[in-house]
Design a protein around this motif. Structure first.
Motif, short mmCIF file in Angstrom:
data_model
loop_
_atom_site.label_atom_id
_atom_site.label_comp_id
_atom_site.label_asym_id
_atom_site.label_seq_id
_atom_site.Cartn_x
_atom_site.Cartn_y
_atom_site.Cartn_z
N ALA A 43 78.10 13.53 30.19
CA ALA A 43 79.36 14.38 29.51
C ALA A 43 79.23 13.90 27.86
CB ALA A 43 80.69 13.79 29.72
N LYS A 44 79.35 15.19 27.02
CA LYS A 44 79.46 14.79 25.60
C LYS A 44 80.50 13.72 25.23
CE LYS A 44 77.79 19.42 24.19
NZ LYS A 44 77.64 20.55 23.45
N VAL A 45 80.05 12.93 24.12
CA VAL A 45 81.10 11.97 23.70
C VAL A 45 81.11 11.92 22.26
CG1 VAL A 45 81.40 9.56 23.71
CG2 VAL A 45 80.48 10.46 25.51
N ASN A 46 82.24 11.92 21.56
CA ASN A 46 82.52 11.99 20.07
C ASN A 46 82.14 10.74 19.65
OD1 ASN A 46 83.56 11.96 17.56
ND2 ASN A 46 85.26 13.23 18.09
N PRO A 47 81.42 10.60 18.50
CA PRO A 47 81.01 9.27 17.89
C PRO A 47 82.30 8.44 17.38
CG PRO A 47 79.51 10.76 17.09
CD PRO A 47 80.53 11.66 17.85
#
Length: 73
Positions: A62-66
């Protein structure tokens, strides 16, 4: 060499790598040995987190925000 260093130092050790030198074999070894790592990511770099999806019965990414990752640390 990293394992020797860890035997001398019990503190948390972070391995810094250049973003162009992300060798998969080295990365897998670092993770298997319990090392934490960091690299400088470009602004357009997309980060993913491996998660387990119980509905699909498999691991997914899943994409993760830094910024989210920094808050968690």
């Amino acid at each position: 060499m990293l394992l020797d260093f860890r035997s001398l130092n019990k503190a948390k050790v972070w391995i810094a790598m250049d973003r162009w030198f992300l060798c998969k074999d080295l990365f897998v070894w670092l993770i298997s040995q319990g090392f934490d790592w960091v690299t400088k990511a470009k602004r357009n770099t997309i980060l993913f987190r491996k998660t387990y999806d119980p509905a699909l019965h498999r691991e997914t990414y899943a994409k993760v925000n830094p910024k989210q990752l920094l808050r968690e640390i």
